[in-house]
Design a protein around this motif. Sequence first.
Motif: not given
Length: 74
Positions: A63-74
């Motif tokens: 089994p695997a964990r899939v993470n989705v991240w949203r990037i906030r560039n400054n």
Amino acid sequence: ISSLPLRSLPRHMSLEILKQIVSILPENGKYVQFTYKLKQDKIYTRENMNLIQTKIVYINFPPARVNVWRIRNN
């Protein structure tokens, strides 16, 4: 989409890789990482990344964990 073994690398190296990922993605870009470590930890916690989705895929072996991240560039 990344399958880099960030949790297996020295922490300073993982953080540098994440810093580079953030620098090349557009604002509000998404970064998808999968890992075989099912327990969520803080390695990806950064002020410019928000975890927006996480899921354990049990039909994958192992089994695997899939993470989705949203990037906030400054």
